[in-house]
Design an enzyme around this catalytic site. Structure first.
Site, PDB file in Angstrom:
ATOM      1  N   SER A   1       0.848  -1.197   0.000  1.00 50.03           N
ATOM      2  CA  SER A   1       0.000   0.000   0.000  1.00 50.03           C
ATOM      3  C   SER A   1       0.875   1.235   0.000  1.00 50.03           C
ATOM      4  O   SER A   1       1.663   1.454   0.929  1.00 50.03           O
ATOM      5  CB  SER A   1      -0.893   0.012   1.245  1.00 50.03           C
TER       6      SER A   1
ATOM      7  N   HIS B   1      -1.501  -1.353  -4.116  1.00 50.90           N
ATOM      8  CA  HIS B   1      -2.749  -0.955  -3.463  1.00 50.90           C
ATOM      9  C   HIS B   1      -2.736   0.571  -3.284  1.00 50.90           C
ATOM     10  O   HIS B   1      -1.838   1.134  -2.665  1.00 50.90           O
ATOM     11  CB  HIS B   1      -2.806  -1.672  -2.114  1.00 50.90           C
TER      12      HIS B   1
ATOM     13  N   ASP C   1      -4.874   3.765  -1.891  1.00 55.33           N
ATOM     14  CA  ASP C   1      -5.958   4.118  -0.977  1.00 55.33           C
ATOM     15  C   ASP C   1      -6.472   5.530  -1.263  1.00 55.33           C
ATOM     16  O   ASP C   1      -5.759   6.504  -1.037  1.00 55.33           O
ATOM     17  CB  ASP C   1      -5.446   4.088   0.473  1.00 55.33           C
TER      18      ASP C   1
ATOM     19  N   MET D   1      -8.979   8.429  -0.110  1.00 54.94           N
ATOM     20  CA  MET D   1      -9.760   8.850   1.072  1.00 54.94           C
ATOM     21  C   MET D   1     -10.225  10.288   0.862  1.00 54.94           C
ATOM     22  O   MET D   1      -9.478  11.108   0.342  1.00 54.94           O
ATOM     23  CB  MET D   1      -8.888   8.801   2.321  1.00 54.94           C
TER      24      MET D   1
ATOM     25  N   HIS E   1      -8.540   1.222  -3.663  1.00 51.06           N
ATOM     26  CA  HIS E   1      -9.416   1.029  -2.500  1.00 51.06           C
ATOM     27  C   HIS E   1     -10.041   2.384  -2.176  1.00 51.06           C
ATOM     28  O   HIS E   1      -9.356   3.301  -1.717  1.00 51.06           O
ATOM     29  CB  HIS E   1      -8.553   0.508  -1.328  1.00 51.06           C
TER      30      HIS E   1
ATOM     31  N   MET F   1     -12.099   4.685  -0.086  1.00 50.76           N
ATOM     32  CA  MET F   1     -12.719   5.006   1.211  1.00 50.76           C
ATOM     33  C   MET F   1     -13.317   6.405   1.069  1.00 50.76           C
ATOM     34  O   MET F   1     -12.847   7.373   1.666  1.00 50.76           O
ATOM     35  CB  MET F   1     -11.658   4.930   2.323  1.00 50.76           C
TER      36      MET F   1
ATOM     37  N   MET G   1     -11.326  -5.437   6.470  1.00 54.23           N
ATOM     38  CA  MET G   1     -10.456  -4.458   7.139  1.00 54.23           C
ATOM     39  C   MET G   1     -10.020  -5.037   8.482  1.00 54.23           C
ATOM     40  O   MET G   1     -10.859  -5.444   9.290  1.00 54.23           O
ATOM     41  CB  MET G   1     -11.190  -3.140   7.379  1.00 54.23           C
TER      42      MET G   1
ATOM     43  N   GLY H   1      -8.654   4.473   7.302  1.00 50.71           N
ATOM     44  CA  GLY H   1      -8.323   5.901   7.346  1.00 50.71           C
ATOM     45  C   GLY H   1      -6.844   6.179   7.544  1.00 50.71           C
ATOM     46  O   GLY H   1      -6.353   7.217   7.114  1.00 50.71           O
TER      47      GLY H   1
ATOM     48  N   ASP I   1      -6.590  -6.041   5.015  1.00 54.54           N
ATOM     49  CA  ASP I   1      -5.962  -4.717   4.900  1.00 54.54           C
ATOM     50  C   ASP I   1      -5.811  -4.098   6.282  1.00 54.54           C
ATOM     51  O   ASP I   1      -6.799  -3.779   6.940  1.00 54.54           O
ATOM     52  CB  ASP I   1      -6.851  -3.834   4.010  1.00 54.54           C
TER      53      ASP I   1
HETATM   54  C1  DX5 Z   1      -6.065   1.972   5.823  1.00 52.48           C
HETATM   55  C2  DX5 Z   1      -5.709   1.589   4.413  1.00 52.48           C
HETATM   56  C3  DX5 Z   1      -4.611   0.612   4.323  1.00 52.48           C
HETATM   57  C4  DX5 Z   1      -3.290   1.085   4.881  1.00 52.48           C
HETATM   58  C5  DX5 Z   1      -2.654  -0.089   5.534  1.00 52.48           C
HETATM   59  O1  DX5 Z   1      -7.289   2.601   5.873  1.00 52.48           O
HETATM   60  O2  DX5 Z   1      -6.819   1.050   3.740  1.00 52.48           O
HETATM   61  O3  DX5 Z   1      -4.437   0.140   2.994  1.00 52.48           O
HETATM   62  O4  DX5 Z   1      -2.419   1.610   3.926  1.00 52.48           O
HETATM   63  O5  DX5 Z   1      -1.510   0.345   6.163  1.00 52.48           O
HETATM   64  P1  DX5 Z   1      -0.645  -0.560   7.142  1.00 52.48           P
HETATM   65  O6  DX5 Z   1      -0.153  -1.728   6.343  1.00 52.48           O
HETATM   66  O7  DX5 Z   1       0.435   0.367   7.583  1.00 52.48           O
HETATM   67  O8  DX5 Z   1      -1.547  -0.983   8.274  1.00 52.48           O
HETATM   68 ZN    ZN Z   2      -6.461   0.018   1.802  1.00 52.49          ZN
END
Ligand code: DX5
Ligand code: ZN
Length: 222
Positions: free
Chosen positions: A11, A36, A38, A40, A69, A71, A140, A145, A178
């Site tokens: 990610s 990946h 993210d 947000m 992904h 969010m 999750m 976040g 994740d």
């Molecule tokens: C959190 C994200 C994750 C995040 C995971 O909301 O969806 O993809 O990047 O990060 P780590 O691996 O540091 O927990």
């Molecule tokens: Zn994610």
């Protein structure tokens, strides 16, 4: 090319954005299976991250699939922009989506793979009606976040339940986790039935570098 039984999806939320291209290229050289991304919006989750321009830039530096992904509160409004930028798949959330069937089929109509994410407190049962339409379920294992949070161990029985549902209804559907994945939680995740692991901090935040991080994750997965 050799297919890894358990796929690792670094990610980029944990990457050094000033060196993003280099770091993603290095993750690819070190055996990452997909990247990946993210998104947000500061509304669905209390953080703002990145959008389609990042995907567009990364499309030029890696041949790996870019999984997005989302969010965000209204994912349907931004699929076109991400598809144009180069996203290969979308993961949308069950929470807060009143028109999930439409969202899922919109992604399929765009010719992209579709995944459904459920938060750690959301029961596996909500997957029942939509599972036949999904390419991937993402559970999750932290609250969405932020990166660098602790893996929520109480999600493990649910992950096992989701694996059983997938085996019964749609065995080809992937089960991705994740949040908080590192060499200590990786074996638990795989034992519970996951076959795709998102890893942010444990890959891009590793003080010994991405190569060492990827090797450790692979070894923990065996
Ligand atoms: C959190 C994200 C994750 C995040 C995971 O909301 O969806 O993809 O990047 O990060 P780590 O691996 O540091 O927990
Ligand atoms: Zn994610």
């Amino acid at each position: 090319m050799r297919q890894n039984a358990v796929k690792i999806a670094p990610s980029i939320l944990a990457a050094n954005f000033a060196r993003l291209g280099e770091q993603v290229a290095e993750a690819e050289r070190c055996g990452a299976d997909r990247i990946h991304v993210d998104g947000m919006d500061g509304h669905f989750v209390p953080n703002i991250s990145m959008g389609a321009p990042i995907v567009k830039s990364l499309r030029h530096v890696t041949r790996l699939p870019l999984e997005t992904h989302l969010m965000i509160s209204d994912p349907d409004f931004c699929f076109d922009e991400f598809v144009e930028a180069g996203s290969d798949s979308f993961i949308v959330h069950w929470e807060g989506n009143n028109n999930l069937h439409r969202t899922i089929h919109r992604v399929k109509d765009l010719g992209k793979r579709v995944g459904l994410a459920i938060n750690s407190a959301t029961p596996a049962a909500v997957l029942e009606e939509v599972l036949p339409d999904l390419d991937l379920v993402l559970v999750m294992t932290v609250n969405p976040g932020f990166g660098h949070q602790h893996f929520i161990h109480s999600t493990l029985p649910k992950i096992q339940r989701v694996r059983r549902m997938i085996q019964q209804v749609r065995p080809e559907c992937e089960l991705e986790l994740d949040g908080g994945i590192d060499e200590s939680t990786d074996p638990l995740a795989v034992a519970a039935g996951a076959n795709v692991l998102v890893a942010g901090t444990s890959v891009f935040g590793c003080s010994q570098g991405i190569e060492t991080a990827m090797r450790r994750l692979r070894e923990a997965t065996k």
